[in-house]
Each structure stands twice: as C-alpha cells, then as structure tokens.
Design an enzyme around this catalytic site. Structure first.
Site, PDB file in Angstrom:
ATOM      1  N   GLY A  73       0.828  -1.202   0.000  1.00 23.11           N
ATOM      2  CA  GLY A  73       0.000   0.000   0.000  1.00 23.11           C
ATOM      3  C   GLY A  73       0.857   1.244   0.000  1.00 23.11           C
ATOM      4  CG  ASP A  74      -0.558   4.590   2.159  1.00 24.29           C
ATOM      5  OD1 ASP A  74      -0.626   3.579   2.891  1.00 24.29           O
ATOM      6  OD2 ASP A  74      -1.282   5.595   2.303  1.00 24.29           O
ATOM      7  CD  GLU A  75       1.359   0.083   6.534  1.00 21.90           C
ATOM      8  OE1 GLU A  75       0.574   0.340   7.455  1.00 21.90           O
ATOM      9  OE2 GLU A  75       1.860  -1.054   6.368  1.00 21.90           O
TER      10      GLU A  75
END
Length: 344
Positions: free
Chosen positions: A248-250
């Site tokens: 994801g956006d991690e």
C-alpha cells in the site's frame, strides 16, 4: 675406367636402389590399415597403399606418377605442397590436420604425419601416414556445441533464479525490498548491532492523503506517485540505509550505525520536507505528506517485532497529532530530553 662409365654405374646403382626402395615401401605399407603415400623429392607420388586409394576414391594406376595438383582441388593441393616442403626442407617429421576432398566431392578431415626416408643410394622419400579424424572432429564440434548450450542454459537458469529471487524479495512496483526482505534485513542489522555495539534506527512511514489520489485520479496515477515517493525517500538516505515498501502506502527505513538516537530525527525531517514537495504527474498537480514513527535498537527494544510495533504506534501518534510530522517512542523522547537537560 672412364668417367662416363663411373657415372653410368652410379646412376644404375641409384636406379636399382630406387626400385628396391619402392618395392620395400609397397611391401610394408600394404600391411598398414591407415592410408599411406610415398613421394619423391619432386613431390610425385611413387607408392600408395590400398587404403590411400580408397580414401581419395581413385585406383593406384591413376595416382602413381601424379602430383597433388593432378588429384585434388587447388587450395588443398597448395596446402599439401606447403606441408611437404616444410618437412623436406627441415628434415623434421611433423603432424598436421588438413582437409581433403575425394573424387566424389566428399570432404574429410585428416591428421597426416610426414617424415623423411633415405635409401642406401641417397634417394630421398617423403612418407605420409594418414588418420581419418572426420568423425572425431564432428564429435568434438558436437561436444563444443553441447557445452556452449549447457553454458548458455546455465547462464539463463542463473538469470532466471536471480529474477525469481528479486521478485520474491522486492516490491514489483517500486523495486524496493518487500516486507519479507525488510524483516530479514532488520534481523541481520540487529545481529550486527549487537556484535558491533551499534545503534539501528527504524522509521515507519505512512503517506497522508494517498487514498484520495487513488480514488479521484485512478490507480495508474497512484502507482506513479508511489514510485516517485520511493525515489524521493531513497534520495534522502545514505548508501548503507535501507528503504522498503511493506505494501500500500507504507514504507520503512532502516538507519544502521547512527551515532545517537536524535540522528534519526534529522533524517525523518529531511524525508518530511522532501516527500511533501508538490508532484506533477501525468498533468496532475499532486501534494501528499507523510507521517513517521521512530524506534531505535537497543534503546527501545532488542527484538525486531517489538521495534516494528513501537515504530508503528509512534507513526499513528503522528497521524493523530495532525500528520506531516514524526513521532518517537515515548522512551526515546524521554532519553533525548534527559540528554538535553544534562547538556544544559
């Protein structure tokens, strides 16, 4: 006795010896299974055996008294003459590999050993013994091709294994290490940190405002943005630092060998400033920020899983605190505050 008589007797002796030599050669070479030829000093074939005649596809009656130029194609005849000359001029035996085309146009690869023989009257003969190495050469060529194919296959297999390892350990979008490789790297760095008595900092990053980009501009733009963010994070780090995408956006960042825990804050602030600068992607002006949580080995914990958990908690504290900022663990904050009080 006159000189003419002496010369006549000498020539008769030479002729008699020559005849005996030819008979001797013929008797010997007929019992040799390999092709054999005998030439005089003028390169004329004087004796050949049946095996030689079978090899070139001509009967002895059409071969004797002829030169190689009468029997073989010009390039081959020229090569045979050169090899003959080398032996006759040096009186040294030699073995060479050469090509021969028979009367039917079939080509053979030969290994020919040439040597010099002199009879009692001083007549000089060039004796050649031939081995047909055509099949051996074909086999050698086949083995070379097989070896080359195996080498090529081995290179391709290694390249394929390398690609598979990369796919198994890296994020396909950004090519950064994935969660699996991040966990392995963190464990290795903690072992190194313990052995070398070094600090290892962990930064846990989560983008702010990424979901609206995906929802309003589409996943293609979202993917481009993630790659741009990954590159900006990398640009903030040293060669020894490691940035990973967990999904994801991690993202995570590992900072091995920092001198003190507060050094992590300098890197975190640099990432905040760099990531929050506007992006222009596919004609869109985009702005996102990042929230960062920080933990440090061994000050916060010595176990990898606990360090990740603590950094994750600190990241959510940064989110709740207004985003676009970093938060340390409470333990780190207390340590840094204590150090500042001591310095004061």
């Amino acid at each position: 006795m006159g000189s003419a008589t002496v010369v006549t007797m000498y020539l008769a002796h030479q002729e008699k010896e020559l005849s005996r030599s030819k008979e001797f050669f013929q008797l010997i070479i007929n019992n040799i299974p390999d092709p054999v030829f005998v030439k005089d000093k003028n390169y004329i074939l004087t004796v050949v055996n049946d095996a030689f005649c079978q090899l070139i596809g001509r009967p002895a009656s059409t071969v004797l008294g002829k030169s190689d130029y009468d029997l073989f194609i010009s390039p081959e005849a020229e090569n045979f003459r050169q090899q003959d000359e080398n032996v006759l001029q040096t009186n040294l035996a030699q073995e060479t590999e050469e090509s021969l085309t028979d009367s039917e146009g079939d080509n053979y690869l030969l290994a020919t050993k040439r040597s010099i023989h002199k009879d009692g009257a001083g007549n000089v003969f060039l004796v050649g013994v031939i081995r047909d190495i055509t099949e051996r050469k074909k086999l050698e060529a086949k083995l070379r091709r097989t070896a080359e194919e195996l080498t090529r296959s081995n290179h391709e297999l290694k390249a394929s294994e390398k690609r598979l390892r990369h796919l198994a350990n890296h994020d396909p979008l950004t090519s950064l290490p994935n969660r699996k490789l991040f966990n392995e790297t963190l464990e290795q760095l903690l072992e190194w940190g313990e052995a070398e008595q070094q600090l290892v900092s962990l930064l846990f990053l989560d983008l702010d405002g990424f979901k609206p980009v995906n929802d309003t501009m589409g996943h293609d733009v979202g993917d481009i943005l993630l790659k741009a963010v990954a590159q900006r994070i990398k640009n903030c780090l040293r060669m020894s630092d490691v940035v990973s995408r967990l999904g994801g956006d991690e993202f995570t960042v590992l900072l091995p060998g920092i001198k003190k825990p507060s050094d992590s804050l300098i890197v975190a602030q640099k990432i905040l400033d760099t990531v929050s600068s506007p992006y222009k992607l596919n004609g869109h002006d985009i702005k996102v920020t990042v929230s960062i949580g920080i933990s440090v080995y061994p000050d916060d914990h010595t176990k990898a899983s606990e360090l990740v958990k603590l950094a994750d908690i600190a990241m959510y504290e940064a989110k709740r605190g207004g985003r676009n900022q970093y938060r340390m663990t409470q333990n780190l904050a207390n340590l840094i505050e204590q150090n500042l009080e001591k310095q004061a």
